[in-house]
Scaffold this active site. Structure first.
Site, short mmCIF file in Angstrom:
data_model
loop_
_atom_site.label_atom_id
_atom_site.label_comp_id
_atom_site.label_asym_id
_atom_site.label_seq_id
_atom_site.Cartn_x
_atom_site.Cartn_y
_atom_site.Cartn_z
CD GLU A 189 -3.09 -0.76 0.25
OE1 GLU A 189 -3.20 0.19 -0.13
OE2 GLU A 189 -3.76 -1.69 -0.41
CE1 TYR A 242 -1.43 -0.27 -7.03
CE2 TYR A 242 0.07 -1.57 -5.92
CZ TYR A 242 -0.80 -1.65 -6.98
OH TYR A 242 -0.95 -2.56 -7.99
CE LYS A 243 -2.90 4.69 1.13
NZ LYS A 243 -3.08 4.73 2.63
CB SER A 244 5.29 6.17 -2.55
OG SER A 244 5.66 5.03 -3.22
CG MET A 245 4.83 4.14 -7.05
SD MET A 245 4.68 2.73 -8.04
CE MET A 245 5.23 3.50 -9.68
#
EC number: 3.6.4.12
Length: 656
Positions: free
Chosen positions: A21, A24-27
């Protein structure tokens, strides 16, 4: 905001899911809409009596589509950037007084959308007079080379470190150049964008008098995949299906559906070597095609002061006795074993987790497809696709393996370690063929699926069936077949995109109304509610006929097998004369304990051991357990749990 379902793994895998997760959020994703404002794009479709006919011009439909997409992503993807660039306008404005790129108007700068940006775009979409001031086309139009160069500058200055940068190009001009030199300049500008790591997605608009032809120009401009991610599993179609204006199918819906299909960036979960044998490896990437979408809380805020502020979180460990802050170096991880805590240092924990080797997908054998039933799945399946980044020629070998598995009806048995510190998993490597829709467009690419298989500890024994199960007859089967045929979906295929999560959509709708200062909606739209009237109209009579036939066929057997065994209804008490003598209170007799043979001597050691092995010792009554212990000279003090423990200790002492 498509919603799909997913399965959650066990304890250690949950830790890996949290890392997933985070990755995912860092991209982040940056999307720039480039909308053509040519005279043909501003033409409204001809009037029609059809309620479903288009009313908006292609440019207006594209702006409404951008507005809806901005509404969605401002909540579901709060860190993504989005901008709107109009080209072919009479005015030239790139904010801050910049007029470098002629006939280009930056309607919304590339940035994280705020509520004010959404309101401004909404007002422009709703106010035709305000929109007409900006949407004034230039006679000569704008050069596509200038548009691409402008997009390059915007991406470089506004989103230099974003992992995904995409240009959505909306136009109806399939040949926007006049000479070969102009085409060479456009291709050069497009190549500069691709070298920067940007992707160009084309959304062509077909007119009634002219069908958009990609082969004339845009096939040389828009690559089928992005150089930054050439192995993405979702292929871009050769022609984008966009409805012609005024044909009775809403252009806005078609355009929004087409853009939504490309709005989510394709991100790989992992990039690993696939080891087919000793010293034979190819590169693959793993993708999670189905993922459960949940309420995303991006941050905490503090409302105790004069101004609302975002909370900066920090974690510290405190000692219970002294309230002293405990440093990270003082902490140790421990595992309970036999009632004691076994501690390990961080280096020891790392060596324990990495004792199985580096992350890899290693084929250890092949089995028939029948060896992996559909229920043998303990986690979500991962789709893998070849990657040429580490091993040249991986695509050919991967394709040969996939086609051979399909031809032989075999599956691979693999040893799978997704990442460092992850537990190894045995997976089935199942091939999948390419799937096309009715129009010949690719719905699912060919590839391989990693399906996690259960270990012995994951398997549960089915409870014993004491009675013969109820079996149907051929007549009932035929009647049920008619009912199921009447309940088939219109297309025959379940499409999850048509059934969004009502709870999630309602949550987003409330947030949107509060942020944009709109009226709160009255009730959510729940497309998952069955259409009872249609169901009753289609097969109501068939269901009633099935019920009558079932009662006639299994009247006696059904009452005995399917009747609900509940407490009998209490009898109504009748009034008694006051002078009647009440019956004496009956003393509860001690139940007589019998063994399985019907004798009153209680259970034998072998019988109790068999009950214990089946896990049914907790179902024995307290009287049976006490009688068993009393006959063997054991103590009978304590509750039922204590009696069970004493019985098990006795059986262990006897070696049973």
């Amino acid at each position: 905001m498509a919603d799909t379902q997913d399965r959650k793994p066990g304890e250690e895998e949950d830790e890996e899911e949290e890392l997933d997760e985070t990755s995912y959020k860092s991209m982040k994703d940056a999307v720039l809409f480039a909308i053509d404002v040519s005279p043909t794009m501003l033409e409204s479709p001809p009037a029609s009596d059809n309620k479903k006919a288009d009313r908006d011009s292609p440019t207006s439909a594209a702006l409404k589509c951008a507005y809806q997409l901005m509404q969605q992503r401002i909540i579901s993807n709060p860190t993504d950037m989005m901008g709107i660039l109009l080209f072919g306008t009479e005015k030239t404005d790139l904010k801050d007084g910049d007029s470098t790129f002629q006939n280009c108007y930056l309607l919304s700068d590339l940035d994280v959308p705020s509520a004010q940006d959404v309101k401004r775009l909404r007002d422009m979409v709703d106010d035709e007079e305000e929109a007409a001031k900006i949407l004034q086309p230039n006679k000569d139009g704008a050069s596509i080379a200038t548009v691409l160069f402008c997009a390059n500058q915007i991406f470089t200055t506004k989103a230099p470190n974003f992992s995904s940068r995409r240009l959505f190009l909306v136009t109806d001009n399939d040949y926007p150049v006049r000479a070969k030199q102009d085409k060479d300049a456009v291709v050069t500008r497009a190549r500069d964008l691709y070298d920067l790591g940007c992707t160009i997605d084309l959304f062509p608009i077909s007119r009634q008098d002219h069908s958009f032809d990609r082969t004339r120009f845009y096939d040389d401009l828009v690559y089928p995949t992005s150089p930054s991610d050439p192995d993405a599993p979702v292929a871009i179609a050769s022609t984008t299906k966009v409805a012609k204006s005024g044909e009775g199918i809403s252009l806005l819906r078609q355009l929004l559906s087409s853009i939504n299909s490309k709005a989510a960036a394709r991100r790989a979960l992992f990039s690993l070597p696939l080891e087919l044998g000793p010293n034979l490896k190819i590169g693959v990437k793993g993708y999670l095609l189905l993922k459960r979408q949940e309420h995303a809380k991006s941050c905490y805020v503090w409302v105790g002061g004069e101004k609302t502020q975002i909370v900066q979180q920090s974690t510290s460990h405190m000692a219970d006795d002294t309230a002293r802050v405990v440093e990270e170096t003082e902490l140790r991880k421990a595992y309970k074993f036999g009632g004691d805590a076994i501690t390990f240092t961080p280096d020891e924990i790392t060596r324990i987790r990495q004792c199985f080797g580096d992350p890899v997908i290693r084929i250890i054998g092949f089995k028939p497809m029948s060896c992996a039933p559909i229920w043998a799945n303990t986690n979500k399946a991962t789709f893998i696709y070849p990657s040429e980044a580490d091993f040249i020629g991986s695509t050919r070998v991967f394709s040969a393996l996939q086609q051979k598995l399909i031809k032989s009806k075999k599956m691979g048995l693999v040893w799978f370690i997704a990442r460092r510190n992850a537990s190894p998993t045995l997976c089935a490597l199942i091939p999948s063929e390419e799937k096309l829709d009715d129009e010949g467009e690719q719905r699912m690419p060919p590839g391989l699926w990693l399906v996690p298989l259960p270990y012995a500890d994951d398997m549960r024994q089915f409870p014993e069936q004491p009675d013969e199960p109820l079996k149907t007859t051929d007549a009932l089967t035929d009647k049920m077949r008619i009912i199921m045929e009447q309940l088939q979906l219109p297309s025959g295929v379940y499409d999850p995109s048509k059934y969004p999560n009502p709870d999630l959509q309602w949550f987003y709708r409330i947030l949107q109304a509060m942020a944009l200062e709109e009226d709160l909606p009255e009730a959510p739209v729940d497309k998952t509610v069955p259409r009872y009237k249609q169901i009753d109209k289609r097969c109501g009579a068939y269901i009633e006929d099935y019920g009558r036939t079932f009662e006639e066929t299994f009247a006696q057997q059904a009452r005995g097998s399917l009747a609900v065994r509940g407490k009998p209804a209490p009898k109504r008490r009748t009034a008694e004369p006051e002078d009647a003598e009440k019956p004496a209170k009956r003393v509860k007799a001690e139940p007589k304990v019998k063994n399985e043979d019907g004798d009153e001597g209680g259970l034998t050691d072998q019988q109790m051991a068999a009950v214990n092995d089946k896990g049914q010792i907790s179902k024995q009554t307290v009287a049976v357990l006490k009688a068993f212990l009393t006959q063997r000279g054991q103590s009978t003090a304590g509750k039922k749990a204590d009696l069970i423990e004493k019985v098990q200790e006795y059986l262990e002492s006897k070696g049973l």
